[in-house]
Enzyme design. Structure first.
Site, PDB file in Angstrom:
ATOM      1  N   LYS A   1       0.851  -1.192   0.000  1.00 30.82           N
ATOM      2  CA  LYS A   1       0.000   0.000   0.000  1.00 30.82           C
ATOM      3  C   LYS A   1       0.888   1.244   0.000  1.00 30.82           C
ATOM      4  O   LYS A   1       1.970   1.218   0.578  1.00 30.82           O
ATOM      5  CB  LYS A   1      -0.840   0.037   1.291  1.00 30.82           C
ATOM      6  CG  LYS A   1      -1.990  -0.926   1.346  1.00 30.82           C
ATOM      7  CD  LYS A   1      -2.734  -0.760   2.665  1.00 30.82           C
ATOM      8  CE  LYS A   1      -3.844  -1.778   2.809  1.00 30.82           C
ATOM      9  NZ  LYS A   1      -4.921  -1.635   1.823  1.00 30.82           N
TER      10      LYS A   1
ATOM     11  N   ASP B   1      -7.040  -2.994  10.838  1.00 27.75           N
ATOM     12  CA  ASP B   1      -7.585  -4.013   9.946  1.00 27.75           C
ATOM     13  C   ASP B   1      -8.060  -5.260  10.704  1.00 27.75           C
ATOM     14  O   ASP B   1      -8.437  -6.255  10.095  1.00 27.75           O
ATOM     15  CB  ASP B   1      -6.546  -4.373   8.869  1.00 27.75           C
ATOM     16  CG  ASP B   1      -7.194  -4.743   7.542  1.00 27.75           C
ATOM     17  OD1 ASP B   1      -8.379  -4.415   7.346  1.00 27.75           O
ATOM     18  OD2 ASP B   1      -6.509  -5.384   6.712  1.00 27.75           O
TER      19      ASP B   1
ATOM     20  N   ARG C   1     -10.122 -11.486   2.425  1.00 29.17           N
ATOM     21  CA  ARG C   1     -11.028 -12.523   1.909  1.00 29.17           C
ATOM     22  C   ARG C   1     -10.393 -13.909   1.989  1.00 29.17           C
ATOM     23  O   ARG C   1     -11.094 -14.915   2.082  1.00 29.17           O
ATOM     24  CB  ARG C   1     -11.465 -12.157   0.482  1.00 29.17           C
ATOM     25  CG  ARG C   1     -10.358 -12.096  -0.522  1.00 29.17           C
ATOM     26  CD  ARG C   1     -10.759 -11.313  -1.770  1.00 29.17           C
ATOM     27  NE  ARG C   1     -10.762  -9.873  -1.543  1.00 29.17           N
ATOM     28  CZ  ARG C   1     -11.153  -8.972  -2.445  1.00 29.17           C
ATOM     29  NH1 ARG C   1     -11.564  -9.363  -3.643  1.00 29.17           N
ATOM     30  NH2 ARG C   1     -11.129  -7.691  -2.163  1.00 29.17           N
TER      31      ARG C   1
HETATM   32  N1  BES Z   1      -7.831  -3.716   4.602  1.00 29.33           N
HETATM   33  C1  BES Z   1      -8.067  -3.345   3.274  1.00 29.33           C
HETATM   34  C2  BES Z   1      -9.383  -2.611   3.073  1.00 29.33           C
HETATM   35  C3  BES Z   1      -9.537  -1.265   3.719  1.00 29.33           C
HETATM   36  C4  BES Z   1      -9.296  -0.119   3.011  1.00 29.33           C
HETATM   37  C5  BES Z   1      -9.995  -1.155   5.019  1.00 29.33           C
HETATM   38  C6  BES Z   1      -9.479   1.106   3.590  1.00 29.33           C
HETATM   39  C7  BES Z   1     -10.168   0.072   5.609  1.00 29.33           C
HETATM   40  C8  BES Z   1      -9.935   1.204   4.886  1.00 29.33           C
HETATM   41  C9  BES Z   1      -8.109  -4.577   2.384  1.00 29.33           C
HETATM   42  O1  BES Z   1      -7.323  -5.637   2.778  1.00 29.33           O
HETATM   43  C10 BES Z   1      -7.636  -4.146   1.044  1.00 29.33           C
HETATM   44  O2  BES Z   1      -6.520  -3.742   0.946  1.00 29.33           O
HETATM   45  N2  BES Z   1      -8.502  -4.246   0.041  1.00 29.33           N
HETATM   46  C11 BES Z   1      -8.181  -3.832  -1.277  1.00 29.33           C
HETATM   47  C12 BES Z   1      -8.650  -4.906  -2.226  1.00 29.33           C
HETATM   48  C13 BES Z   1      -8.196  -4.700  -3.636  1.00 29.33           C
HETATM   49  C14 BES Z   1      -6.710  -4.947  -3.731  1.00 29.33           C
HETATM   50  C15 BES Z   1      -8.944  -5.649  -4.528  1.00 29.33           C
HETATM   51  C16 BES Z   1      -8.890  -2.521  -1.569  1.00 29.33           C
HETATM   52  O3  BES Z   1     -10.041  -2.380  -1.159  1.00 29.33           O
HETATM   53  O4  BES Z   1      -8.286  -1.648  -2.154  1.00 29.33           O
HETATM   54 ZN    ZN Z   2      -6.949  -5.763   4.845  1.00 28.99          ZN
HETATM   55 ZN    ZN Z   3      -5.312  -5.488   2.092  1.00 32.21          ZN
END
Ligand code: BES
Ligand code: ZN
Ligand code: ZN
Length: 491
Positions: free
Chosen positions: A259, A271, A334
């Site tokens: 990220k 998270d 997931r």
């Molecule tokens: N933990 C994140 C989702 C998240 C984002 C939670 C912002 C709280 C605030 C999750 O694991 C994630 O990174 N999801 C990605 C999925 C994508 C790579 C398909 C996302 O939502 O960008």
């Molecule tokens: Zn996550």
């Molecule tokens: Zn993630």
């Protein structure tokens, strides 16, 4: 934990700052107001003011005017939020306790007022050397109300404790709370509340072939854990257990699909807010002795890009044997949830609810104001949960699981891949989970409301503990405390 105590009193003559909950008309004669004060109150009420404050030397008496024309759950949220205006008054007064008088004679309303006062008082300041400006309150909230039962007040205290614990878990950084640390906190909560806890360690997780959890853990230096919470009182009313699953990513760097640091990774200690919600829920269920059989599952690890980390393009085999092409290591939630979902089949559950900070897409869709929900074979349950959402102001928005979205998860070389396309990210995450589901199921994506970047009334900055009050209300109503609740057919 909370130091604020809740006590019922039959005496309104306390020498304490007083908050009087009333409608537009009320019998104020008992409070010794002077004629001038009464006429002041009358004018303010006519001007439709909602909070009328009368200062008295170092203390105060105030009236909170409940507007019965407001929608009913709206009244509750108004009363929770009024705490923001009451707090400075209580802090300035010399007492650190307060008397709340219920002239409306309505337990639900007075509970909401007290709930707001307690939740508003939350601070996460344990790492501060000086707790500068620490408020005098908490002390005791003395409640005078004819219709309020002692056990309702006890239950409110328990629920607020659970919310505090859940917020604390979310606010603890990885440096102080890794997967192992989370199990230690769960264990303390289990002992304090009376639910049971079994923790599967890395070896057991390997022997059960939880490929999703193991894959996410590969880039970490800490081992994963899989916690199984159980609340099974001597007497319970559900034939098939409820299963609650919480995403326990104690830190999400994204893994090799790293990220960006600014505004994205920096608060990813949150998270595991789904796990914290399940933990808080079990504390509240057990401590208040609700007659339901419930199981909690918390798969936990951090998601890091260590030397052995999975790479985009890897194929992994999940607990149920499904092969997954991991196209993005940041879609890790997931993977661990899917293992927990297929694990839950062994309990023959009546309903499974997972709670997870799953997608930025859910957060983008509804912001902090709601939780994105999806459901399969659980229409009646969902209706009841949605009601609880309005009641607790932890509101739900239902997204569809239309068949066409499944296409987006097709992989050329494995059974399924772990990301969809550019759009509908919350839904494709839900579709991924659905692949592992063969029971009534509700998915709650709390990515928006789980962690607040600015204060929202009695929800402070940081972990909000969203899910605890929602799910507790849902189970409490199911438990038959609310006569209006009808149990869904076949449960
Ligand atoms: N933990 C994140 C989702 C998240 C984002 C939670 C912002 C709280 C605030 C999750 O694991 C994630 O990174 N999801 C990605 C999925 C994508 C790579 C398909 C996302 O939502 O960008
Ligand atoms: Zn996550
Ligand atoms: Zn993630």
């Amino acid at each position: 934990m909370i130091q604020t105590r809740l006590e019922k009193t039959n005496d309104i003559a306390h020498d304490l700052p007083a908050v009087i909950l009333t409608g537009r008309t009320g019998d104020f004669s008992r409070f010794g107001f002077s004629d001038r004060e009464l006429s002041y109150i009358k004018t303010r009420i006519e001007k439709k003011e909602e909070l009328i404050v009368l200062h008295r030397l170092s203390t105060f008496v105030c009236l909170v005017i409940n507007d019965s024309a407001r929608s009913f759950p709206g009244q509750l949220e108004f009363l929770r939020n009024i705490s923001g205006k009451l707090h400075p008054l209580i802090n300035e007064s010399e007492d650190n306790s307060v008397l709340v008088v219920d002239l409306e004679d309505n337990a639900e309303l007075v509970i909401a007022l007290a709930e707001g006062l307690i939740l508003n008082n939350y601070r996460f300041d344990k790492y501060r050397k000086k707790t500068e400006g620490r408020d005098g309150f908490p002390g005791t909230i003395m409640v005078y109300s004819d219709s309020l039962k002692n056990d309702a007040l006890d239950r409110l205290g328990i629920l607020c404790d659970a919310v505090y614990m859940s917020r604390n878990l979310v606010n603890e950084p990885l440096s102080h709370l890794n997967a192992q640390g989370l199990t230690e906190e769960l264990s303390k909560m289990a002992v304090a509340a009376g639910f049971s806890l079994e923790v599967l360690d890395r070896e057991k997780i390997e022997s059960h072939q939880m490929g999703g959890l193991l894959a996410v853990n590969r880039g970490s230096i800490d081992p994963p854990t899989f916690s199984i919470l159980e609340w099974k009182p001597d007497h319970f009313i559900n034939e098939k257990p409820f299963v609650f699953i919480g995403k326990g990513i104690v830190y999400d760097t994204g893994g090799l699909s790293l990220k960006p640091t600014a505004n994205s990774m920096d608060y990813m200690k949150s998270d595991m807010a789904g796990a914290a919600a399940v933990a808080g829920l079990f504390y509240a269920l057990a401590k208040s002795g609700l007659p339901v059989h419930a199981i909690g599952l918390i798969p936990a690890t951090d998601n890091r890009p260590g030397g052995n980390a999975i790479v985009p393009g890897d194929i992994i085999t999940m607990h149920d044997g499904t092969s997954v092409e991991v196209m993005n290591t940041d879609a890790e939630g997931r993977l661990i949830l899917a293992d927990a979902l297929s694990w839950s089949i062994r309990y023959n559950p009546g309903l499974v609810i997972d709670v997870a900070t799953l997608t930025g897409s859910a957060s983008a869709a509804v912001g902090t104001q709601g939780t994105v929900a999806m459901q399969k074979s659980a229409d009646h349950w969902y209706q009841a949960l949605e009601e609880s959402g309005y009641y607790t102001h932890e509101r739900l928005v239902l997204f569809p699981l239309w068949e066409e979205y499944r296409e987006m998860l097709k992989s050329e070389i494995a059974d399924i891949k772990n990301i969809g396309g550019k759009y509908a990210g919350a839904i494709t995450a839900g579709k991924f989970l659905e692949h592992f589901v063969s029971f009534p199921w509700i998915h709650l994506d709390i990515a928006g409301p789980a962690y607040l970047h600015s204060e929202e009334g009695y929800r402070k900055k940081g972990g909000s503990a969203v899910g605890v009050r929602l799910l507790f209300d849902f189970i409490a109503k199911y438990s038959g405390k609310d006569k209006n609740y009808s149990v869904p057919a076949g449960s």
